[in-house]
Motif scaffolding. Structure first.
Motif, PDB file in Angstrom:
ATOM      1  N   LYS A  59       0.826  -1.224   0.000  1.00  0.00           N
ATOM      2  CA  LYS A  59       0.000   0.000   0.000  1.00  0.00           C
ATOM      3  C   LYS A  59       0.851   1.261   0.000  1.00  0.00           C
ATOM      4  O   LYS A  59       0.339   2.346  -0.213  1.00  0.00           O
ATOM      5  CB  LYS A  59      -0.910   0.024   1.224  1.00  0.00           C
ATOM      6  N   THR A  60       2.143   1.110   0.272  1.00  0.00           N
ATOM      7  CA  THR A  60       3.024   2.281   0.364  1.00  0.00           C
ATOM      8  C   THR A  60       4.095   2.263  -0.720  1.00  0.00           C
ATOM      9  O   THR A  60       5.197   2.751  -0.514  1.00  0.00           O
ATOM     10  CB  THR A  60       3.692   2.335   1.741  1.00  0.00           C
ATOM     11  N   GLY A  61       3.772   1.687  -1.863  1.00  0.00           N
ATOM     12  CA  GLY A  61       4.713   1.685  -2.978  1.00  0.00           C
ATOM     13  C   GLY A  61       5.904   0.769  -2.760  1.00  0.00           C
ATOM     14  O   GLY A  61       6.982   1.025  -3.283  1.00  0.00           O
ATOM     15  N   GLY A  62       5.734  -0.270  -1.962  1.00  0.00           N
ATOM     16  CA  GLY A  62       6.823  -1.217  -1.721  1.00  0.00           C
ATOM     17  C   GLY A  62       7.730  -0.851  -0.565  1.00  0.00           C
ATOM     18  O   GLY A  62       8.665  -1.590  -0.264  1.00  0.00           O
ATOM     19  N   LEU A  63       7.473   0.264   0.076  1.00  0.00           N
ATOM     20  CA  LEU A  63       8.293   0.685   1.209  1.00  0.00           C
ATOM     21  C   LEU A  63       7.696   0.186   2.520  1.00  0.00           C
ATOM     22  O   LEU A  63       6.499   0.326   2.740  1.00  0.00           O
ATOM     23  CB  LEU A  63       8.408   2.206   1.270  1.00  0.00           C
TER      24      LEU A  63
END
Length: 94
Positions: A59-63
Protein backbone atom coordinates in the motif's frame (compact mmCIF):
# COMPACT_ATOMS: atom_id res chain seq x y z
CA UNK A 1 10.06 7.93 40.80
CA UNK A 2 11.95 10.06 38.29
CA UNK A 3 14.65 7.37 38.22
CA UNK A 4 12.02 4.95 36.88
CA UNK A 5 11.03 7.49 34.21
CA UNK A 6 14.69 7.91 33.24
CA UNK A 7 15.16 4.14 33.07
CA UNK A 8 12.09 3.73 30.84
CA UNK A 9 13.43 6.52 28.63
CA UNK A 10 16.76 4.71 28.42
CA UNK A 11 15.01 1.45 27.45
CA UNK A 12 13.02 3.25 24.75
CA UNK A 13 16.21 4.76 23.39
CA UNK A 14 17.91 1.38 23.35
CA UNK A 15 14.93 -0.19 21.57
CA UNK A 16 15.01 2.63 19.01
CA UNK A 17 18.59 1.71 18.17
CA UNK A 18 17.63 -1.96 17.88
CA UNK A 19 14.88 -1.02 15.40
CA UNK A 20 17.32 1.12 13.40
CA UNK A 21 19.82 -1.76 13.31
CA UNK A 22 17.12 -4.20 12.16
CA UNK A 23 15.98 -1.79 9.43
CA UNK A 24 19.53 -1.21 8.20
CA UNK A 25 20.38 -4.90 8.21
CA UNK A 26 17.26 -5.69 6.18
CA UNK A 27 18.66 -3.65 3.28
CA UNK A 28 21.57 -6.02 2.68
CA UNK A 29 19.64 -9.33 2.57
CA UNK A 30 21.36 -10.98 5.53
CA UNK A 31 21.65 -14.68 6.27
CA UNK A 32 18.48 -15.49 8.26
CA UNK A 33 20.39 -18.07 10.33
CA UNK A 34 22.85 -15.47 11.62
CA UNK A 35 22.37 -15.15 15.42
CA UNK A 36 22.36 -11.35 15.29
CA UNK A 37 19.76 -11.31 12.53
CA UNK A 38 17.63 -13.83 14.42
CA UNK A 39 17.89 -11.75 17.62
CA UNK A 40 16.93 -8.51 15.85
CA UNK A 41 13.97 -10.22 14.19
CA UNK A 42 12.75 -11.79 17.44
CA UNK A 43 13.00 -8.52 19.34
CA UNK A 44 11.48 -6.20 16.74
CA UNK A 45 8.85 -8.32 15.01
CA UNK A 46 6.32 -8.26 17.91
CA UNK A 47 6.18 -4.46 17.53
CA UNK A 48 6.79 -4.03 13.80
CA UNK A 49 4.48 -6.88 12.72
CA UNK A 50 1.18 -5.29 13.80
CA UNK A 51 2.18 -1.97 12.25
CA UNK A 52 3.15 -3.78 9.05
CA UNK A 53 -0.28 -5.47 8.99
CA UNK A 54 -2.03 -2.09 9.36
CA UNK A 55 0.08 -0.49 6.63
CA UNK A 56 1.45 -3.23 4.36
CA UNK A 57 4.32 -2.36 2.00
CA UNK A 58 2.16 -2.97 -1.07
CA UNK A 59 0.00 0.00 0.00
CA UNK A 60 3.02 2.28 0.36
CA UNK A 61 4.71 1.69 -2.98
CA UNK A 62 6.82 -1.22 -1.72
CA UNK A 63 8.29 0.68 1.21
CA UNK A 64 8.09 -0.79 4.69
CA UNK A 65 7.32 2.23 6.82
CA UNK A 66 6.76 0.27 10.02
CA UNK A 67 10.20 1.08 11.54
CA UNK A 68 9.64 4.79 10.92
CA UNK A 69 6.15 4.70 12.43
CA UNK A 70 7.35 2.82 15.51
CA UNK A 71 10.29 5.21 15.97
CA UNK A 72 7.94 8.20 15.82
CA UNK A 73 5.66 6.52 18.37
CA UNK A 74 8.62 5.83 20.67
CA UNK A 75 9.73 9.46 20.42
CA UNK A 76 6.20 10.60 21.21
CA UNK A 77 6.05 8.41 24.31
CA UNK A 78 9.50 9.56 25.40
CA UNK A 79 9.08 13.30 24.80
CA UNK A 80 5.42 13.87 25.57
CA UNK A 81 4.50 11.25 28.15
CA UNK A 82 7.75 10.53 29.97
CA UNK A 83 9.38 13.97 29.82
CA UNK A 84 6.33 16.22 30.02
CA UNK A 85 3.17 14.66 31.45
CA UNK A 86 4.59 12.37 34.13
CA UNK A 87 6.86 15.02 35.75
CA UNK A 88 3.88 17.41 35.85
CA UNK A 89 1.75 14.77 37.53
CA UNK A 90 4.47 13.94 40.02
CA UNK A 91 5.05 17.63 40.69
CA UNK A 92 1.37 18.15 41.47
CA UNK A 93 1.42 15.28 43.95
CA UNK A 94 4.03 16.94 46.16
Amino acid sequence: MLAVVDFIGWLLSLYSWVIIAAALISWVSPDPRNPIVMFLHQVTEPVLGPVRRLLPPWKTGGLDLSPLIVLVAIQFVDWVILRDIIPRLLGSLY
